[in-house]
Design a protein around this motif. Structure first.
Motif, PDB file in Angstrom:
ATOM      1  N   ALA A 179       0.832  -1.205   0.000  1.00 15.92           N
ATOM      2  CA  ALA A 179       0.000   0.000   0.000  1.00 15.92           C
ATOM      3  C   ALA A 179       0.869   1.258   0.000  1.00 15.92           C
ATOM      4  N   ALA A 180       1.900   1.256   0.843  1.00 14.08           N
ATOM      5  CA  ALA A 180       2.791   2.418   0.916  1.00 14.08           C
ATOM      6  C   ALA A 180       3.477   2.662  -0.428  1.00 14.08           C
ATOM      7  N   LEU A 181       3.954   1.615  -1.073  1.00 11.76           N
ATOM      8  CA  LEU A 181       4.652   1.764  -2.353  1.00 11.76           C
ATOM      9  C   LEU A 181       3.707   2.187  -3.475  1.00 11.76           C
ATOM     10  N   THR A 182       2.487   1.690  -3.452  1.00  9.53           N
ATOM     11  CA  THR A 182       1.513   2.071  -4.478  1.00  9.53           C
ATOM     12  C   THR A 182       1.319   3.580  -4.499  1.00  9.53           C
ATOM     13  N   TRP A 183       1.074   4.153  -3.317  1.00 14.68           N
ATOM     14  CA  TRP A 183       0.849   5.593  -3.253  1.00 14.68           C
ATOM     15  C   TRP A 183       2.147   6.384  -3.486  1.00 14.68           C
ATOM     16  N   PHE A 184       3.283   5.803  -3.116  1.00 15.02           N
ATOM     17  CA  PHE A 184       4.566   6.469  -3.342  1.00 15.02           C
ATOM     18  C   PHE A 184       4.813   6.660  -4.838  1.00 15.02           C
ATOM     19  N   PHE A 185       4.606   5.609  -5.627  1.00 14.72           N
ATOM     20  CA  PHE A 185       4.843   5.727  -7.067  1.00 14.72           C
ATOM     21  C   PHE A 185       3.831   6.667  -7.724  1.00 14.72           C
ATOM     22  N   SER A 205       5.298  10.296   1.835  1.00 15.57           N
ATOM     23  CA  SER A 205       4.198   9.621   1.150  1.00 15.57           C
ATOM     24  C   SER A 205       3.245   8.975   2.151  1.00 15.57           C
ATOM     25  N   MET A 206       3.818   8.323   3.181  1.00 15.60           N
ATOM     26  CA  MET A 206       2.980   7.664   4.186  1.00 15.60           C
ATOM     27  C   MET A 206       2.295   8.671   5.109  1.00 15.60           C
ATOM     28  N   ARG A 207       2.823   9.874   5.200  1.00 15.38           N
ATOM     29  CA  ARG A 207       2.114  10.930   5.928  1.00 15.38           C
ATOM     30  C   ARG A 207       0.781  11.227   5.252  1.00 15.38           C
ATOM     31  N   LEU A 208       0.809  11.341   3.934  1.00 13.05           N
ATOM     32  CA  LEU A 208      -0.396  11.664   3.176  1.00 13.05           C
ATOM     33  C   LEU A 208      -1.297  10.450   2.968  1.00 13.05           C
ATOM     34  N   GLU A 219      -8.114  11.151 -10.583  1.00  9.11           N
ATOM     35  CA  GLU A 219      -7.351  10.984  -9.349  1.00  9.11           C
ATOM     36  C   GLU A 219      -7.759   9.663  -8.710  1.00  9.11           C
ATOM     37  N   PRO A 220      -6.802   8.849  -8.289  1.00  6.21           N
ATOM     38  CA  PRO A 220      -7.169   7.593  -7.635  1.00  6.21           C
ATOM     39  C   PRO A 220      -7.870   7.846  -6.305  1.00  6.21           C
ATOM     40  N   GLU A 221      -8.705   6.921  -5.897  1.00  4.30           N
ATOM     41  CA  GLU A 221      -9.468   7.080  -4.663  1.00  4.30           C
ATOM     42  C   GLU A 221      -8.840   6.261  -3.543  1.00  4.30           C
ATOM     43  N   PHE A 222      -8.611   6.917  -2.409  1.00  2.47           N
ATOM     44  CA  PHE A 222      -8.035   6.279  -1.234  1.00  2.47           C
ATOM     45  C   PHE A 222      -9.153   5.598  -0.453  1.00  2.47           C
ATOM     46  N   ILE A 223      -9.063   4.278  -0.304  1.00  2.00           N
ATOM     47  CA  ILE A 223     -10.038   3.539   0.489  1.00  2.00           C
ATOM     48  C   ILE A 223      -9.270   2.670   1.483  1.00  2.00           C
ATOM     49  N   LEU A 256      -8.683  -3.221   6.375  1.00  2.00           N
ATOM     50  CA  LEU A 256      -7.673  -3.323   7.427  1.00  2.00           C
ATOM     51  C   LEU A 256      -6.467  -2.462   7.081  1.00  2.00           C
ATOM     52  N   THR A 257      -6.186  -2.366   5.788  1.00  2.00           N
ATOM     53  CA  THR A 257      -5.107  -1.505   5.301  1.00  2.00           C
ATOM     54  C   THR A 257      -5.628  -0.687   4.124  1.00  2.00           C
ATOM     55  N   ALA A 258      -4.839   0.306   3.726  1.00  2.00           N
ATOM     56  CA  ALA A 258      -5.268   1.206   2.657  1.00  2.00           C
ATOM     57  C   ALA A 258      -5.169   0.541   1.291  1.00  2.00           C
ATOM     58  N   LYS A 259      -5.965   1.018   0.376  1.00  2.00           N
ATOM     59  CA  LYS A 259      -5.960   0.531  -1.001  1.00  2.00           C
ATOM     60  C   LYS A 259      -6.167   1.710  -1.944  1.00  2.00           C
ATOM     61  N   MET A 260      -5.783   1.504  -3.187  1.00  4.29           N
ATOM     62  CA  MET A 260      -6.152   2.414  -4.255  1.00  4.29           C
ATOM     63  C   MET A 260      -7.333   1.753  -4.964  1.00  4.29           C
ATOM     64  N   LYS A 261      -8.501   2.348  -4.858  1.00  9.59           N
ATOM     65  CA  LYS A 261      -9.719   1.719  -5.362  1.00  9.59           C
ATOM     66  C   LYS A 261      -9.593   1.391  -6.850  1.00  9.59           C
TER      67      LYS A 261
END
Length: 508
Positions: free
Chosen positions: A308-314, A356-359, A482-486, A489-494
């Motif tokens: 999840a962290a790497l997905t949003w980082f890229f 990235s993980m802050r956001l 824009e991707p949606e943050f959902i 148990l952990t975050a995902k890019m919808k």
């Protein structure tokens, strides 16, 4: 008898349904706090915003005094939601014994996680943490990066990306990263290679079941009226029927890993270079269900958080070419160093990942339950049995913690300029400035702070270095999408993260 409570509340439920329909599920206004009604509390607004509950809670605490709010739920239940570092320290450290997982959360996740480390307190939690801690020594971390991560990167991930680049394919990068992380955690924790990141990218029954079990268990916990899921479970209908099937698949997979490990240990003379599961078995813990709980919990920790962290980082890198340029510069400067030393010393990349993980924190919120009455530092009264939720996602968006430019992706906010050994020649470098874990509880804080924090950073930095040295990751979303943050148990890019992979040229 189980149907009687439901029949009793049918008129109330009908009223609520009509009110929700009249509201047309309009988003919550960030200018007003939720209204509370007799008996049902703020149920109407909770239900109307259930599809964006992370963002809604964030909206609430950002306009609440002292960034703490008491949400009135149905039938007199109350929940404290906070983004205050002082309160976070209070519940995670100062009054740690008072704030536990609690019955509501443990029961909601019991079928899926059992009594694994993420769903238990007390002696069981202490035992699992003590045995698991052996996996995070410097020696183990070096082995993890140099053997496990590097092999998975070189032999599987990079060839798949090279093929995609050559054929101009669109890949779901979120899925690729989850497969990569899944193979890694199984190898290091269980000594087992599931070979999930393969060129065919076939879906496995286990992966699908694991995702479904995670989503439905989270839905249980967020259900405004908990008796609803309990009745569905008893009757084996709706999403509870799907959960039963999914959990059965997940637990069968976990028990197979345990069974194979038991057979392997019977043939071993010593425990040299043992994995975590071997240590549990060798310490006298042979109960199959307990060991399956441990396997499932560590798959969750290793597979879903770093991916999840790497997905949003890229994604953020693609929007911020200046940052990508700085990361790439650092990668090339460190390219001659041994693998472990290379990733350990990547200061700018470390800062970019933290930013990235802050956001987009992999676990955007966490909930505890008070086992006794308490008063929070800001004066909020907490009664025994009340839930207290600290909101990591909201904390990354507070002006008083990050400044008015909090919405910007600025790794430099984590860095300080320092003189290097070549400073006489006018050369300067970066020094990482960590934030305290109560202002930045991405890896929790206090006694339950994440054991795998350093391992996660090392794995992510190795992945970033390996990919960016050779490729550009270009989002293949529609124009202006824009991707949606959902989050479950952990975050995902919808809907996943569709990308195209492009080979870098030497001049880049």
């Amino acid at each position: 008898m189980l149907l009687l409570p439901l029949l009793f509340f049918l008129p109330l439920l009908l009223f609520i349904r009509l009110r929700l329909a009249s509201n047309n599920k309009a988003p919550f206004s960030i200018n007003t706090l939720p209204k509370s009604y007799p008996l049902i509390g703020s149920f109407l607004e909770i239900k109307a915003n259930i599809h964006r509950i992370i963002q809604w809670y964030s909206d609430i605490v950002q306009i609440s005094p002292a960034a703490t709010f008491t949400l009135h739920r149905a039938f007199g239940q109350r929940q404290v939601i906070t983004a205050s570092p002082t309160v976070v320290q209070h519940i995670l450290k100062d009054r740690f014994p008072l704030y536990q997982k609690g019955n509501a959360l443990s029961r909601a996740f019991l079928d899926f996680l059992g009594n694994g480390i993420f769903n238990t307190d007390g002696d069981s939690w202490k035992l699992q943490r003590r045995v698991a801690s052996h996996e995070f020594s410097t020696k183990s971390l070096r082995k993890f990066v140099e053997n496990v991560v590097d092999a998975e990167l070189t032999d599987r991930l990079l060839p798949i990306l090279a093929t995609a680049a050559a054929q101009n394919q669109v890949l779901d990068f979120q899925d690729i990263l989850e497969r990569f992380a899944f193979d890694n955690i199984c190898k290091i924790a269980f000594g087992f290679d599931p070979e999930y990141l393969m060129p065919s990218l076939e879906q496995s029954k286990f992966a699908l079941a694991f995702e479904q079990a995670s989503q439905i268990s989270t839905k249980r916990f967020r259900e405004p009226i908990s008796i609803v899921w309990k009745i569905k479970k008893k009757l084996n209908i709706g999403y509870e029927k799907k959960l039963r099937v999914a959990v059965s698949e997940v637990r069968e997979f976990a028990k197979n890993i345990v069974g194979e490990k038991k057979q392997e240990l019977q043939k071993k003379a010593s425990l040299e270079s043992a994995d975590m599961l071997s240590r549990f078995l060798s310490s006298g813990h042979s109960d199959e269900n307990f060991l399956a709980d441990i396997v499932i919990s560590f798959i969750l920790a290793g597979k879903d958080t770093t991916s999840a962290a790497l997905t949003w980082f890229f994604w953020l890198l693609s929007k911020n070419p200046r940052v990508e340029k700085e990361v790439l510069k650092e990668i090339r400067e460190k390219s001659e160093a041994p693998v472990y030393d290379e990733v350990k010393d990547m200061v700018y990349t470390h800062a970019a990942l933290s930013e990235s993980m802050r956001l987009y924190p992999p676990v955007p919120l966490d909930t505890k339950e008070a086992v006794d009455d308490d008063v929070l530092p800001d004066g909020t009264v907490v009664k025994k049995g009340m839930r207290v939720t600290y909101h990591v996602y909201a904390m990354g968006r507070l002006d008083n913690l990050w400044g008015p430019d909090w919405a910007e992706f600025l790794p430099e906010r984590w860095l300080d300029r320092v003189a290097t050994t070549d400073s006489n020649e006018g050369k300067w470098g970066w020094s990482f400035m960590a934030r305290d874990s109560f202002s930045y509880p991405v890896f929790q804080a206090g006694p339950r702070i994440c054991l795998g924090k350093e391992m996660a950073y090392l794995q992510m930095k190795r992945v970033v270095a390996g990919i960016l040295r050779r490729f550009r990751v270009v989002p293949a979303l529609g124009e202006g999408v824009e991707p949606e943050f959902i989050s479950f148990l952990t975050a995902k890019m919808k809907g996943g993260f569709p990308v195209r992979i492009q080979e870098r040229v030497d001049a880049e």
